[in-house]
Design an enzyme around this catalytic site. Structure first.
Site, PDB file in Angstrom:
ATOM      1  N   HIS A  85     -22.066  21.356  -5.941  1.00  0.00           N
ATOM      2  CA  HIS A  85     -21.252  21.143  -4.851  1.00  0.00           C
ATOM      3  C   HIS A  85     -22.010  21.799  -3.898  1.00  0.00           C
ATOM      4  CE1 HIS A  85     -18.475  18.472  -6.717  1.00  0.00           C
ATOM      5  NE2 HIS A  85     -18.722  19.029  -7.439  1.00  0.00           N
ATOM      6  N   ASP A 133     -16.909  16.639   0.919  1.00  0.00           N
ATOM      7  CA  ASP A 133     -17.345  16.206  -0.353  1.00  0.00           C
ATOM      8  C   ASP A 133     -15.910  15.032  -0.595  1.00  0.00           C
ATOM      9  OD1 ASP A 133     -17.227  16.959  -3.505  1.00  0.00           O
ATOM     10  OD2 ASP A 133     -18.238  18.122  -2.779  1.00  0.00           O
TER      11      ASP A 133
HETATM   12  C1  UDX Z   1     -21.473  20.880 -12.087  1.00  0.00           C
HETATM   13  C2  UDX Z   1     -21.364  19.982 -12.747  1.00  0.00           C
HETATM   14  O1  UDX Z   1     -21.566  20.342 -14.202  1.00  0.00           O
HETATM   15  C3  UDX Z   1     -22.502  18.495 -12.548  1.00  0.00           C
HETATM   16  O2  UDX Z   1     -22.243  17.995 -13.854  1.00  0.00           O
HETATM   17  C4  UDX Z   1     -22.359  18.191 -11.454  1.00  0.00           C
HETATM   18  O3  UDX Z   1     -23.189  16.696 -11.627  1.00  0.00           O
HETATM   19  C5  UDX Z   1     -22.587  19.172  -9.807  1.00  0.00           C
HETATM   20  O4  UDX Z   1     -21.520  19.745 -10.142  1.00  0.00           O
HETATM   21  P1  UDX Z   1     -23.300  22.427 -12.387  1.00  0.00           P
HETATM   22  O5  UDX Z   1     -22.906  22.736 -13.933  1.00  0.00           O
HETATM   23  O6  UDX Z   1     -23.083  24.128 -11.679  1.00  0.00           O
HETATM   24  O7  UDX Z   1     -22.506  21.603 -11.615  1.00  0.00           O
HETATM   25  O8  UDX Z   1     -24.496  22.409 -12.866  1.00  0.00           O
HETATM   26  P2  UDX Z   1     -26.075  21.735 -11.452  1.00  0.00           P
HETATM   27  O9  UDX Z   1     -25.594  20.313 -10.465  1.00  0.00           O
HETATM   28  O10 UDX Z   1     -27.030  21.776 -12.012  1.00  0.00           O
HETATM   29  O11 UDX Z   1     -25.748  23.254 -10.130  1.00  0.00           O
HETATM   30  C6  UDX Z   1     -26.298  23.494 -11.106  1.00  0.00           C
HETATM   31  C7  UDX Z   1     -27.207  24.918  -9.643  1.00  0.00           C
HETATM   32  O12 UDX Z   1     -27.689  26.138  -9.797  1.00  0.00           O
HETATM   33  C8  UDX Z   1     -28.085  24.215  -9.219  1.00  0.00           C
HETATM   34  O13 UDX Z   1     -28.529  24.317  -7.533  1.00  0.00           O
HETATM   35  C9  UDX Z   1     -29.374  25.261  -9.831  1.00  0.00           C
HETATM   36  O14 UDX Z   1     -30.624  25.226  -8.710  1.00  0.00           O
HETATM   37  C10 UDX Z   1     -28.093  26.888  -9.418  1.00  0.00           C
HETATM   38  N1  UDX Z   1     -28.388  27.006 -10.518  1.00  0.00           N
HETATM   39  C11 UDX Z   1     -28.551  27.534 -11.682  1.00  0.00           C
HETATM   40  C12 UDX Z   1     -29.335  28.807 -10.594  1.00  0.00           C
HETATM   41  O15 UDX Z   1     -29.804  28.958  -8.888  1.00  0.00           O
HETATM   42  N2  UDX Z   1     -29.641  28.953 -11.031  1.00  0.00           N
HETATM   43  C13 UDX Z   1     -29.171  29.619 -12.645  1.00  0.00           C
HETATM   44  O16 UDX Z   1     -29.475  30.491 -13.182  1.00  0.00           O
HETATM   45  C14 UDX Z   1     -28.464  28.226 -12.786  1.00  0.00           C
END
Ligand code: UDX
Length: 453
Positions: free
Chosen positions: A17, A111
């Site tokens: 987020h 948000d």
């Molecule tokens: C959560 C929910 O799980 C997801 O389904 C929803 O759409 C948004 O909130 P998350 O599971 O963390 O998020 O996944 P994602 O939305 O892909 O966000 C992860 C973020 O972390 C991305 O911006 C990605 O670039 C970043 N990231 C991930 C890193 O910078 N390094 C990493 O090693 C892994």
């Protein structure tokens, strides 16, 4: 500064987020607004940044768990309800304090997961825009549930909603499909729409070309603006905006090890594997991923967060040697942009999907929960930028399936080539939407013009 207008940007305290909302705050700042990112006290203490945040200042509010954040609360229910009561008071005090110190707040961009922030803004006579961090398709599904237009538990095997492809019920967001699984989170996503009609604008991290039909449908209900993908210019190959921020991390990325390793690999030869910041993958599934990766001819860079590490098969790290690199966190945008990466095995969190799409990296989708199954449906069937690795009757994606899907994407063949072609097409459309004069850029301009008027 545009009229001296000052906006507070309030993301829900989670990596998925904070990233899109900080990255939205940057272009606002480059268009002349004064932006202040408001995080919780605990998140502020956890922030790690490779680069200074240039254009946005920071302030904090309390979620009631200043020492440990979400992990400090005994349950999601306790966290979310405390955050609502403590956060509401804390936000109201912050807005008053800023006003008293001569930097009044003119608008709040909050948000959707924090619908209570809208009530505070309205009580204080401040304009407010909701920022929806998930796709328009997912928001539309949640909206239909919130208004009783889609009944839960969902009956039948398929559903049809305006502007969306036909969805099998397992392609719905998990909080709807597995209704009752996480009641506090279900209430939060549905609650986004409880007071949304009071918001002055509805902003979505999507772009018009990506979700045309559902955007057209949603635009009939609200003053909707698609403003994404919110990926910093330097990664999206578009003209750099003034003073733009790279983003920030809550976990420390192993940047030099990742980039050094990727630099030694041929173009398109590496599979990048990550399940985002929250997903907890089961032990059996971890083993299937591990052996599936070993079974392909590709190299792999796998992000396994610290709490997940004990689930790796014994000796696996040792066995991978030259073929694979396992890190606890990486600079995902830099990795996706690296020429050696030819495929992204992803849980399909919405940010990861938008990042892969914006950087033209084909995907193997392994959704875990939340909005991810719906995102994966779009990845495969609507945008054609990847394949879904399907689970067996035990709910596990087997190693053979993982291997097959990766090979299909990375090695080409008729379907693989089609996926690569589509990935380039969507990358170009994403750049065009975000670049000067593109659909998202125009929507941001329009939003800034209204907010400063
Ligand atoms: C959560 C929910 O799980 C997801 O389904 C929803 O759409 C948004 O909130 P998350 O599971 O963390 O998020 O996944 P994602 O939305 O892909 O966000 C992860 C973020 O972390 C991305 O911006 C990605 O670039 C970043 N990231 C991930 C890193 O910078 N390094 C990493 O090693 C892994």
């Amino acid at each position: 500064m545009a009229n001296g207008t000052h906006v507070l940007v309030l993301p829900f305290p989670g990596q998925g987020h904070i990233n899109p909302m900080l990255q939205f705050a940057s272009p606002l700042a480059s268009k002349g607004l004064k932006t202040t990112l408001v995080t919780t006290v605990f998140i502020f203490k956890s922030i790690y940044s490779d680069h200074p945040i240039a254009s946005t200042s920071f302030r904090t509010i309390s979620d009631g768990f200043d020492e440990g954040g979400f992990a400090q609360a005994k349950s999601p229910d306790i966290y979310l309800s405390t955050f609502k009561s403590v956060g509401s008071q804390s936000l109201a005090s912050l807005i008053k304090e800023l006003g008293d110190s001569g930097i009044p707040v003119h608008a709040v961009i909050y948000d959707g997961f924090m619908a209570w922030a809208l009530d505070i803004a309205k009580q204080l006579g401040i304009r407010a825009a909701v920022f929806l961090t998930q796709s328009c398709a997912v928001n539309s599904i949640h909206y239909h549930v919130s208004r009783g237009l889609l009944k839960v538990p969902v009956e039948g095997s398929r559903i049809w909603l305006p502007g969306l492809p036909e969805l099998k019920i397992w392609e719905l967001p998990s909080l709807i499909y597995h209704h009752g699984s996480y009641p506090a989170w279900f209430d939060t996503i549905v609650n986004q729409f409880s007071n949304i009609d009071e918001a002055d604008w509805v902003l979505v991290n999507s772009f018009y070309e990506l979700e045309k039909e559902v955007v057209d449908w949603m635009s009939k209900i609200w003053k909707l603006g698609t403003i994404g993908p919110t990926i910093p210019s330097m990664y999206l190959d578009r003209r750099l905006k003034h003073n733009e921020d790279y983003g920030l991390q809550l976990l420390h990325p192993n940047t030099s090890a990742c980039m050094r390793w990727l630099n030694t690999k041929p173009n398109g030869s590496v599979v990048y594997v990550s399940f985002g910041s929250l997903a907890e993958v089961g032990v059996e599934q971890m083993a299937e991923i591990a052996w599936g990766l070993i079974g392909t001819n590709a190299y792999f860079l796998w992000v396994v967060r610290e709490p997940e590490e004990p689930k790796l098969p014994d000796n696996f790290k040792h066995m991978t040697r030259e073929k694979g690199l396992i890190v606890r966190w990486c600079p995902q945008l830099e990795v996706l942009k690296h020429g050696s990466v030819g495929c992204f095995v992803s849980h399909c969190g919405y940010n990861s999907v938008l990042e892969a799409l914006g950087l033209g990296v084909p995907m193997v989708a392994m959704p875990q929960w939340a909005d991810q199954a719906t995102n994966a449906k779009h990845v495969e069937d609507v945008w054609g930028v990847g394949v879904r690795a399907l689970v067996d009757e035990k709910g596990i994606v087997r190693r053979e399936t993982i291997k097959q899907c990766i090979n299909e994407v990375i090695m080409g063949g008729k379907r693989g080539n089609e996926i690569k072609k589509n990935s380039i097409k969507w990358k170009n459309l994403a750049i065009k939407a975000a670049d000067h004069g593109g659909s998202s850029d125009k929507n941001i301009d329009e939003f800034v013009a209204k907010i400063t008027s």
